[in-house]
Design an enzyme around this catalytic site. Structure first.
Site, PDB file in Angstrom:
ATOM      1  CB  SER A 310      31.553 -46.049  63.630  1.00 46.61           C
ATOM      2  OG  SER A 310      31.600 -46.237  65.015  1.00 46.61           O
ATOM      3  CG  ASP A 321      17.133 -52.983  60.411  1.00 44.88           C
ATOM      4  OD1 ASP A 321      17.370 -52.991  59.185  1.00 44.88           O
ATOM      5  OD2 ASP A 321      17.777 -53.667  61.224  1.00 44.88           O
ATOM      6  CE  LYS A 335      35.243 -48.568  64.833  1.00 47.01           C
ATOM      7  NZ  LYS A 335      34.285 -48.369  65.935  1.00 47.01           N
TER       8      LYS A 335
END
Length: 402
Positions: A310, A321, A335
């Site tokens: 999460s 990223d 999740k």
């Protein structure tokens, strides 16, 4: 003239049918129990991420459950739970008053219980220990990660939800609870009696590590609670004052928590990059970005594992990223859904999935997880072994930073 005649006919027709629409009459048409069910239905109708409601006619479900005999709050709660079950979304769920109070307390940073982070194993359906909180009654009783909780005070955990299991383990400080536990290692079954205590959920543990002549700051974040950003910023600046010039951020076994806490912590490490995209049920993208006030640009390695979930994945994905950190460990939980909390009129609440999220490079990680830059598999270890010579993933992180 024609308009007046039409209005008179319309009003007469409504009176004949007994359809006088006033707020008072509309409210009186439903019992207190029906009103609770209707409010739950509205929250999902207005906010749920999937506007097909898992290919169900949500309006017909409303009519179906309003016809049911609802004479008690428990009957209303059972009806709401059945209604939500058709969505096939374990994260959209009813929180009965005690569960809702406990959730609000735990995200605020403190609760009373045995100190276990738990999850339902998706393959076996077992109630599984993610990790015991360091120094808690469960930790002192020797309960370890991956152990299975078979029963709580004799109640079979196969027959209860995750929220109910958590609620049963919580309770007043000084009260007793018995857990029947199956060891993940030996498979032995034992019943452990514990006395509940106040669990201080300080979400951060920090230390300075000397490794091959380098000063490395280690930060373990256990939960994204309301105080997480303040605590980790304090630990980060304190380690810098001790000479740390590179860092390990440990997100292993972190089940997530508050989305906003994850965004605020990402801003401690990023300058002006995108942190996360959210996608509504209309397909509308929104985004959260850093604000240009990173605390440090020092080298960073992030530790993740199968229980990193999460908000932890939002943070890990943002750092990976944007090329801000290397991820080490195992593929994360997966999740990628965001829930909002809604309060019902009687003190109960609901968690409703309102959006999904994507990482800055538009990776949808729901049920897929995030793959680390360097995969290092490792059996679950207790907190006391984390960031020691026995922690292989941590040792790899130190080597990368050196």
């Amino acid at each position: 003239m024609l308009r007046k005649r039409f209005w008179a006919i319309a009003c007469s027709l409504l009176l004949i049918l007994g359809m006088v629409f006033t707020p008072t009459n509309a409210a009186a048409a439903f019992t207190e129990e029906q009103s609770v069910l209707l409010q739950a239905w509205r929250y999902v109708s207005q906010s749920y991420v999937d506007d097909t409601f898992n290919n169900n006619n949500w309006w017909l479900l409303r009519q179906k459950y309003l016809k049911r005999r609802l004479e008690t709050k428990d009957q209303a709660y059972d009806a709401i739970s059945e209604m939500l079950a058709v969505l096939d979304d374990p994260y959209t769920r009813l929180l009965r008053p005690e569960q809702y109070r406990s959730l609000k307390v735990s995200t605020a940073g403190e609760l009373s219980g045995v100190g276990l982070q738990i999850n339902i194993n998706q393959d076996s359906g077992d109630l599984e220990v993610i990790v015991p909180i360091a120094g808690s009654p469960a930790d002192e009783a020797g309960i370890e990660a991956k152990d299975i909780i078979l029963a709580i005070d004799g109640v079979d955990t196969k027959n209860i939800s995750l929220d109910e299991a958590a609620a049963r383990m919580r309770g007043p400080k000084g009260s007793a609870v018995a857990l029947t536990v199956k060891s993940a290692v030996t498979k032995a079954v034992r019943t452990v009696s514990m006395v509940r205590d106040t669990i201080s959920l300080n979400p951060v543990y920090a230390k300075l590590e000397q490794h091959e002549g380098q000063n490395i700051g280690y930060l373990r974040l256990n939960q994204f609670s309301a105080n997480a950003k303040v605590e980790i910023e304090h630990a980060l600046t304190d380690l810098q004052s001790q000479g740390a010039d590179r860092f390990v951020l440990d997100l292993r076994n972190n089940p997530g928590g508050l989305l906003q806490a994850g965004i605020e912590i990402a801003r401690l490490w990023l300058d002006q990059e995108t942190i996360v995209y959210t996608v509504s049920r209309e397909g509308i993208f929104d985004s959260y970005a850093a604000t240009g006030h990173a605390v440090t640009d020092a080298p960073l390695v992030v530790l993740v594992n199968q229980a990193t979930a999460s908000a932890s994945e939002i943070l890990a994905g943002a750092l990976q990223d944007n090329g801000r950190a290397l991820l080490v460990g195992e593929k994360t939980f997966g999740k990628g859904l965001i829930q909002s909390l809604f309060e019902l009129p009687d003190g109960a609440g609901m968690a409703v999935t309102v959006a999904k999220y994507e990482t800055p490079l538009h990776h949808d990680i729901n049920k897929l997880g995030i793959m680390p830059d360097k995969v290092v598999e490792q059996d679950p270890i207790p907190y006391r072994m984390m960031a020691t010579v026995e922690d292989g993933q941590y040792q790899v992180a130190l080597d990368l930073l050196s």
